[in-house]
Design a protein around this motif. Structure first.
Motif, PDB file in Angstrom:
ATOM      1  N   ARG A  48       0.849  -1.203   0.000  1.00  8.85           N
ATOM      2  CA  ARG A  48       0.000   0.000   0.000  1.00  8.85           C
ATOM      3  C   ARG A  48       0.883   1.251   0.000  1.00  8.85           C
ATOM      4  O   ARG A  48       1.896   1.292   0.688  1.00  8.85           O
ATOM      5  CB  ARG A  48      -0.910  -0.033   1.237  1.00  8.85           C
ATOM      6  CG  ARG A  48      -1.420   1.330   1.641  1.00  8.85           C
ATOM      7  CD  ARG A  48      -2.534   1.315   2.612  1.00  8.85           C
ATOM      8  NE  ARG A  48      -2.232   1.323   4.026  1.00  8.85           N
ATOM      9  CZ  ARG A  48      -1.502   2.239   4.661  1.00  8.85           C
ATOM     10  NH1 ARG A  48      -0.871   3.189   4.009  1.00  8.85           N
ATOM     11  NH2 ARG A  48      -1.366   2.167   5.975  1.00  8.85           N
ATOM     12  N   ARG A  51       0.758   6.631   3.647  1.00  7.68           N
ATOM     13  CA  ARG A  51      -0.162   7.752   3.890  1.00  7.68           C
ATOM     14  C   ARG A  51       0.606   8.893   4.555  1.00  7.68           C
ATOM     15  O   ARG A  51       1.658   8.666   5.144  1.00  7.68           O
ATOM     16  CB  ARG A  51      -1.294   7.318   4.835  1.00  7.68           C
ATOM     17  CG  ARG A  51      -2.256   6.346   4.204  1.00  7.68           C
ATOM     18  CD  ARG A  51      -3.386   5.999   5.190  1.00  7.68           C
ATOM     19  NE  ARG A  51      -4.180   4.891   4.691  1.00  7.68           N
ATOM     20  CZ  ARG A  51      -4.633   3.892   5.435  1.00  7.68           C
ATOM     21  NH1 ARG A  51      -4.379   3.846   6.728  1.00  7.68           N
ATOM     22  NH2 ARG A  51      -5.342   2.931   4.908  1.00  7.68           N
ATOM     23  N   GLU A  79       2.566 -15.147   7.446  1.00  6.51           N
ATOM     24  CA  GLU A  79       1.244 -15.032   6.828  1.00  6.51           C
ATOM     25  C   GLU A  79       1.248 -13.798   5.965  1.00  6.51           C
ATOM     26  O   GLU A  79       2.000 -12.868   6.217  1.00  6.51           O
ATOM     27  CB  GLU A  79       0.126 -14.955   7.884  1.00  6.51           C
ATOM     28  CG  GLU A  79       0.141 -13.729   8.794  1.00  6.51           C
ATOM     29  CD  GLU A  79      -0.329 -12.440   8.142  1.00  6.51           C
ATOM     30  OE1 GLU A  79      -1.209 -12.498   7.286  1.00  6.51           O
ATOM     31  OE2 GLU A  79       0.199 -11.375   8.490  1.00  6.51           O
ATOM     32  N   VAL A  83      -5.661  -7.176   1.249  1.00  4.28           N
ATOM     33  CA  VAL A  83      -6.713  -6.444   1.971  1.00  4.28           C
ATOM     34  C   VAL A  83      -6.985  -5.144   1.215  1.00  4.28           C
ATOM     35  O   VAL A  83      -6.053  -4.363   0.982  1.00  4.28           O
ATOM     36  CB  VAL A  83      -6.271  -6.098   3.425  1.00  4.28           C
ATOM     37  CG1 VAL A  83      -7.433  -5.501   4.218  1.00  4.28           C
ATOM     38  CG2 VAL A  83      -5.708  -7.315   4.151  1.00  4.28           C
ATOM     39  N   HIS A  84      -8.240  -4.910   0.862  1.00  6.94           N
ATOM     40  CA  HIS A  84      -8.634  -3.703   0.123  1.00  6.94           C
ATOM     41  C   HIS A  84      -7.705  -3.443  -1.064  1.00  6.94           C
ATOM     42  O   HIS A  84      -7.247  -2.315  -1.284  1.00  6.94           O
ATOM     43  CB  HIS A  84      -8.648  -2.465   1.038  1.00  6.94           C
ATOM     44  CG  HIS A  84      -9.446  -2.627   2.295  1.00  6.94           C
ATOM     45  ND1 HIS A  84     -10.719  -3.134   2.320  1.00  6.94           N
ATOM     46  CD2 HIS A  84      -9.146  -2.359   3.601  1.00  6.94           C
ATOM     47  CE1 HIS A  84     -11.168  -3.167   3.556  1.00  6.94           C
ATOM     48  NE2 HIS A  84     -10.238  -2.714   4.349  1.00  6.94           N
ATOM     49  N   ASP A 108      -1.300  -6.431  14.395  1.00  4.06           N
ATOM     50  CA  ASP A 108      -2.562  -5.812  13.968  1.00  4.06           C
ATOM     51  C   ASP A 108      -2.796  -6.307  12.544  1.00  4.06           C
ATOM     52  O   ASP A 108      -2.282  -5.720  11.597  1.00  4.06           O
ATOM     53  CB  ASP A 108      -2.367  -4.291  14.071  1.00  4.06           C
ATOM     54  CG  ASP A 108      -3.431  -3.488  13.343  1.00  4.06           C
ATOM     55  OD1 ASP A 108      -4.224  -4.061  12.576  1.00  4.06           O
ATOM     56  OD2 ASP A 108      -3.456  -2.265  13.540  1.00  4.06           O
ATOM     57  N   ILE A 109      -3.504  -7.431  12.417  1.00  2.13           N
ATOM     58  CA  ILE A 109      -3.674  -8.038  11.088  1.00  2.13           C
ATOM     59  C   ILE A 109      -5.139  -8.388  10.838  1.00  2.13           C
ATOM     60  O   ILE A 109      -5.924  -8.460  11.771  1.00  2.13           O
ATOM     61  CB  ILE A 109      -2.774  -9.292  10.902  1.00  2.13           C
ATOM     62  CG1 ILE A 109      -3.153 -10.413  11.851  1.00  2.13           C
ATOM     63  CG2 ILE A 109      -1.315  -8.929  11.066  1.00  2.13           C
ATOM     64  CD1 ILE A 109      -2.348 -11.703  11.636  1.00  2.13           C
TER      65      ILE A 109
HETATM   66  P1  5GP Z   1      -4.279  -0.158   6.748  1.00  2.97           P
HETATM   67  O1  5GP Z   1      -3.926  -0.097   5.296  1.00  2.97           O
HETATM   68  O2  5GP Z   1      -5.518   0.621   7.066  1.00  2.97           O
HETATM   69  O3  5GP Z   1      -3.106   0.202   7.628  1.00  2.97           O
HETATM   70  O4  5GP Z   1      -4.615  -1.678   7.081  1.00  2.97           O
HETATM   71  C1  5GP Z   1      -5.615  -2.353   6.390  1.00  2.97           C
HETATM   72  C2  5GP Z   1      -5.817  -3.732   7.005  1.00  2.97           C
HETATM   73  O5  5GP Z   1      -4.663  -4.561   6.797  1.00  2.97           O
HETATM   74  C3  5GP Z   1      -6.053  -3.720   8.517  1.00  2.97           C
HETATM   75  O6  5GP Z   1      -7.165  -4.569   8.789  1.00  2.97           O
HETATM   76  C4  5GP Z   1      -4.804  -4.337   9.087  1.00  2.97           C
HETATM   77  O7  5GP Z   1      -5.056  -5.030  10.278  1.00  2.97           O
HETATM   78  C5  5GP Z   1      -4.411  -5.283   7.978  1.00  2.97           C
HETATM   79  N1  5GP Z   1      -2.993  -5.648   8.059  1.00  2.97           N
HETATM   80  C6  5GP Z   1      -1.945  -4.879   8.397  1.00  2.97           C
HETATM   81  N2  5GP Z   1      -0.807  -5.581   8.383  1.00  2.97           N
HETATM   82  C7  5GP Z   1      -1.135  -6.849   8.063  1.00  2.97           C
HETATM   83  C8  5GP Z   1      -0.389  -8.055   7.897  1.00  2.97           C
HETATM   84  O8  5GP Z   1       0.835  -8.125   8.058  1.00  2.97           O
HETATM   85  N3  5GP Z   1      -1.089  -9.157   7.539  1.00  2.97           N
HETATM   86  C9  5GP Z   1      -2.435  -9.143   7.348  1.00  2.97           C
HETATM   87  N4  5GP Z   1      -3.017 -10.300   7.034  1.00  2.97           N
HETATM   88  N5  5GP Z   1      -3.174  -8.035   7.486  1.00  2.97           N
HETATM   89  C10 5GP Z   1      -2.528  -6.894   7.847  1.00  2.97           C
END
Ligand code: 5GP
Length: 208
Positions: A48, A51, A79, A83-84, A108-109
């Protein structure tokens, strides 16, 4: 024996935290690492874009799609998930490092990642943060004013799917009042780090 010397004889604990967006997980996770000594936030890899206000190596390791794919091919992740539309992964090295240094780690995953870790029998304490209600979740998502209506609708549909998976987690924290939720999270983490099974040789040393 000081608290610190006890923690040196304890194996590091892994806390896996998931929640739908809008439940307040990011704020709770940021706050909890500040108030619990020895608890560190696991820094994930992501494709991503960074930000505003984020720092590479602190919030995430920001990498491009090729680097991420290379890490997947090299089996470098404990793992990873999409996501999005972006990829996120927890490096095996991050978990190994925490284990070796005896430090407690907060992951936080998303739910997919948490399920992968459970399937791989990575021993973690799984915590799910829930909103008090669906209307309140929707209100919080709209209040952010960062997303279009279509994105908010998609997040709500996704949130329903994620909440439906909360059943297998070890703990639920309802984030209605932030300070209460923080207190509950703190209690869970504190109690889990006191588990007798996490200590090796402490009683023998005590009785020596
Ligand atoms: P954001 O882009 O808003 O920081 O995170 C989006 C989503 O990706 C959140 O639900 C966060 O918990 C998840 N996320 C962040 N790091 C990881 C990771 O290492 N593995 C996984 N499976 N999800 C993650």
């Amino acid at each position: 024996m000081s608290n610190n010397s006890q923690s040196l004889q304890r194996e590091g604990a892994l806390f896996v935290i998931s929640a739908p967006s809008g439940a307040g997980k990011t704020s709770l996770c940021k706050e909890i690492v500040d108030i619990i000594p020895g608890l560190r936030h696991s820094v994930s890899y992501t494709t991503r874009p960074m930000r505003k206000g984020e720092v590479d190596g602190v919030d995430y390791h920001f990498v491009d799609a090729d680097v991420f794919a290379g890490m997947v091919a090299a089996d470098a992740f404990a793992e990873w998930a999409e996501v999005h539309g972006n990829r996120y992964g927890t490096a095996l090295a991050t978990l190994d490092n925490a284990r070796q240094t005896g430090c407690d780690l907060l992951l936080d995953i998303d739910c997919q990642g948490a399920i992968h870790l459970k399937a791989k029998q990575v021993q973690g304490v799984n915590i799910f943060i829930l909103p008090p209600s669906m209307p309140e979740l929707e209100r919080r998502l709209r209040e952010r004013q960062t997303d279009s209506d279509a994105v908010i609708e998609r997040r709500i549909v996704n949130a329903r799917g994620e909440i439906a998976q909360a059943g297998w987690y070890d703990y639920w924290v309802f984030n209605d009042d932030f300070n209460l939720a923080l207190e509950q999270l703190k209690s869970i983490i504190t109690a889990e780090t006191c588990r007798a099974a996490r200590y090796r040789g402490v009683i023998e040393d005590l009785l020596r």
